[in-house]
Design a protein around this motif. Structure first.
Motif, PDB file in Angstrom:
ATOM      1  N   LYS A  70      -6.634  25.037  15.756  1.00 19.98           N
ATOM      2  CA  LYS A  70      -5.944  23.805  16.104  1.00 19.98           C
ATOM      3  C   LYS A  70      -4.572  23.719  15.466  1.00 19.98           C
ATOM      4  O   LYS A  70      -3.570  23.426  16.140  1.00 19.98           O
ATOM      5  CB  LYS A  70      -6.798  22.599  15.686  1.00 19.98           C
ATOM      6  N   VAL A  71      -4.490  23.946  14.166  1.00 22.15           N
ATOM      7  CA  VAL A  71      -3.227  23.728  13.442  1.00 22.15           C
ATOM      8  C   VAL A  71      -2.576  25.016  12.970  1.00 22.15           C
ATOM      9  O   VAL A  71      -1.448  24.987  12.463  1.00 22.15           O
ATOM     10  CB  VAL A  71      -3.438  22.779  12.242  1.00 22.15           C
ATOM     11  N   SER A 189       0.667  33.316  11.942  1.00 21.57           N
ATOM     12  CA  SER A 189       0.111  34.503  12.583  1.00 21.57           C
ATOM     13  C   SER A 189       0.690  34.679  13.984  1.00 21.57           C
ATOM     14  O   SER A 189       0.649  33.751  14.798  1.00 21.57           O
ATOM     15  CB  SER A 189      -1.410  34.386  12.682  1.00 21.57           C
ATOM     16  N   PRO A 190       1.232  35.854  14.306  1.00 24.68           N
ATOM     17  CA  PRO A 190       1.786  36.069  15.655  1.00 24.68           C
ATOM     18  C   PRO A 190       0.716  35.961  16.737  1.00 24.68           C
ATOM     19  O   PRO A 190       1.006  35.558  17.860  1.00 24.68           O
ATOM     20  CB  PRO A 190       2.379  37.479  15.574  1.00 24.68           C
ATOM     21  N   ARG A 191      -0.513  36.301  16.395  1.00 23.57           N
ATOM     22  CA  ARG A 191      -1.583  36.204  17.394  1.00 23.57           C
ATOM     23  C   ARG A 191      -1.937  34.746  17.672  1.00 23.57           C
ATOM     24  O   ARG A 191      -2.241  34.386  18.802  1.00 23.57           O
ATOM     25  CB  ARG A 191      -2.787  37.018  16.928  1.00 23.57           C
ATOM     26  N   LYS A 196      -1.201  30.056  21.427  1.00 26.53           N
ATOM     27  CA  LYS A 196      -0.699  28.723  21.714  1.00 26.53           C
ATOM     28  C   LYS A 196       0.493  28.730  22.668  1.00 26.53           C
ATOM     29  O   LYS A 196       1.147  27.705  22.865  1.00 26.53           O
ATOM     30  CB  LYS A 196      -0.300  28.019  20.402  1.00 26.53           C
ATOM     31  N   GLY A 197       0.801  29.883  23.245  1.00 31.10           N
ATOM     32  CA  GLY A 197       1.890  29.959  24.216  1.00 31.10           C
ATOM     33  C   GLY A 197       3.276  29.982  23.612  1.00 31.10           C
ATOM     34  O   GLY A 197       4.270  29.762  24.318  1.00 31.10           O
ATOM     35  N   ASP A 201       8.371  32.664  19.350  1.00 31.24           N
ATOM     36  CA  ASP A 201       8.113  32.645  17.905  1.00 31.24           C
ATOM     37  C   ASP A 201       7.259  33.847  17.487  1.00 31.24           C
ATOM     38  O   ASP A 201       7.492  34.436  16.424  1.00 31.24           O
ATOM     39  CB  ASP A 201       7.385  31.351  17.522  1.00 31.24           C
ATOM     40  N   ALA A 202       6.280  34.195  18.313  1.00 31.68           N
ATOM     41  CA  ALA A 202       5.424  35.342  17.994  1.00 31.68           C
ATOM     42  C   ALA A 202       6.232  36.630  17.971  1.00 31.68           C
ATOM     43  O   ALA A 202       6.064  37.472  17.070  1.00 31.68           O
ATOM     44  CB  ALA A 202       4.300  35.448  19.022  1.00 31.68           C
TER      45      ALA A 202
END
Length: 483
Positions: A70-71, A189-191, A196-197, A201-202
């Motif tokens: 979630k966060v 975390s990039p994953r 989260k779309g 940023d990833a």
């Protein structure tokens, strides 16, 4: 691996120090007469506050089914630090037993969160070929924090009055401060970002982790290939993870959950919690005084650290499966030594100190073989076999079982040692023999495999970037995904 990626991994692994210091306090503080007398503790209330802590830790671990997805992984760590800050304050300033218990409950909750989310975060930042060593470093942090706690406990035993145990509990502020402060320099975390779309940023995070040139063409860089692989595999996995109903219908996912839960179940039934958490009681039963018991707990910490250094960093070389089998091949005869010498010690009327030393040898052998693999295998294997969307949930379920069983063991161990002595440890010997057979037949090898490709070991389809034409796997061209 560049410097930034190394620092991120070191940060994630420091979460083990948070757990290690927090949990090992109770092993040493039982040797403090001032602590026992201040709260008027008995074997029942000792088991009570340890059980309350472990129960809260189980709840904290279970919260990770929801919170990290979630966060985010990083914010979850910050939330745990905030909870722990309140808990440590209550423990250190406790004026009565209920106040102390509330503090331990809050501390246990935060510890359960951190201990389960940090392996997820570390695995999602680590290159495939070093994940085993990252798990080993996580285990080393546990071992060193145990040793540090025991050395500090020994030193503080010379402090008179209640200041000794209050200082011991107050030092929990240190890992809280470190995790909180450095979290503001760590990436998410990039994953999780891909999940989260947040592709842009990833991709930026992966560039920083791989040390890529920010102005280079994305299609020419390894971090873009990894980004494309992550994105494609998450889309593939979403077919099966859109709801818990779908997750529970997929046999390969159920198998992964079962392997994780089985590991943590049988890990607790190695007897390590009774031996480590109540070693002071065992030492004193074998004839040691309070100071000698603290010295022996320090020896335990040295052995734990030696086990990790000697064995755990081979996890990437020999593989997860062989390492786990070798660990149990060592623990089974070690536990047999404890049981055998304990029987002989009782038959001598509890007078033969030579036989008592034999029990100690068995204890330290169990400690060495357990520490060499188990604390590295758990966070490594459990994190790497789960799909991204339920990776945190997989670790949460495993550590929930870990902590829930610790509640049981924490409550019954003082009484069990007193009432049935060696027969209690015979149970753990039998459980070790059962699990080594399960590992041999059911656990696959996952070393040096990218997180997105581990599903192959469980018969799942995986997406391979420009590599699937001749192998039957699905293939996605590198420019097929958008940020």
């Amino acid at each position: 691996m560049n410097r930034f990626q190394l620092m991120c991994i070191l940060y994630a692994c420091f979460g083990a120090t948070f757990y290690g210091y927090d949990t090992s306090i109770t092993a040493s503080v039982l040797a403090y007469d001032s602590f026992i007398s201040f709260f008027g503790l008995t074997s029942v209330t000792i088991g009570g506050f340890n059980s309350a802590y472990q129960a809260a830790s189980a709840v904290g671990a279970l919260l990770n089914v929801y919170i990290p997805n979630k966060v985010g992984r990083l914010r979850t760590i910050r939330i745990a630090c905030a909870i722990s800050l309140i808990g440590v304050t209550l423990q250190t300033a406790a004026h009565n037993y209920p106040m102390f218990i509330v503090g331990r409950v809050l501390g246990g909750t935060s510890c359960g969160i951190v201990f389960a989310v940090c392996p997820v975060y570390a695995s999602e930042l680590s290159p495939a070929h070093v994940r085993g060593r990252v798990g080993a470093f996580y285990a080393l942090n546990i071992a060193v924090s145990f040793l540090f706690t025991q050395c500090i406990s020994l030193g503080l035993s010379f402090v008179k009055g209640d200041a000794s145990w209050r200082l011991l509990f107050g030092l929990q502020y240190v890992p809280i401060a470190v995790l909180s402060f450095f979290s503001f320099w760590m990436p998410e975390s990039p994953r999780w970002l891909c999940l989260k779309g947040r592709g842009t940023d990833a991709l930026d995070t992966l560039r920083r982790l791989h040390g890529g040139d920010p102005v280079a063409e994305y299609s020419e860089t390894s971090y873009y290939r990894e980004f494309t692989q992550i994105q494609a595999q998450i889309e593939e996995e979403k077919k099966h993870t859109s709801s818990w109903h779908k997750i529970l219908q997929k046999k390969s996912y159920l198998r992964r959950f079962a392997l994780i839960c089985a590991f943590f179940f049988f890990q607790q039934f190695t007897g390590i919690i009774p031996l480590a958490g109540y070693q002071v009681i065992i030492y004193q039963m074998l004839g040691s005084d309070a100071f000698q018991s603290l010295v022996l707990t320090t020896v335990w910490g040295v052995v734990t650290t030696a086990g990790v250094v000697a064995c755990a960093f081979w996890l990437d070389k020999i593989g997860r499966r062989k390492a786990l089998l070798a660990c149990y091949a060592g623990m089974i005869p070690s536990m047999a030594i404890i049981v055998g010498f304990w029987i002989a010690f009782e038959n001598s009327g509890n007078q033969d100190l030579g036989l008592a030393k034999g029990i100690l040898v068995g204890m330290y052998l169990v400690d060495f073989t357990f520490s060499g693999v188990m604390n590295a295998f758990g966070p490594t294997f459990a994190a790497e076999i789960m799909p991204t969307e339920i990776r945190a949930a997989g670790l949460a379920c495993g550590y929930f079982i870990f902590s829930a069983l610790a509640v049981l063991l924490a409550q019954v161990t003082p009484t069990a040692i007193e009432e049935i002595s060696w027969r209690y440890f015979l149970i753990f010997l039998i459980m070790d023999c059962i699990y080594i057979v399960i590992v041999f037949f059911l656990y696959p090898e996952t070393k040096n495999t990218a997180l997105e490709l581990v599903g192959e070991a469980f018969g799942d389809s995986v997406v391979k970037i420009d590599e699937g034409a001749d192998t039957g796997e699905e293939s996605v061209p590198r420019n097929a995904l958008r940020l």
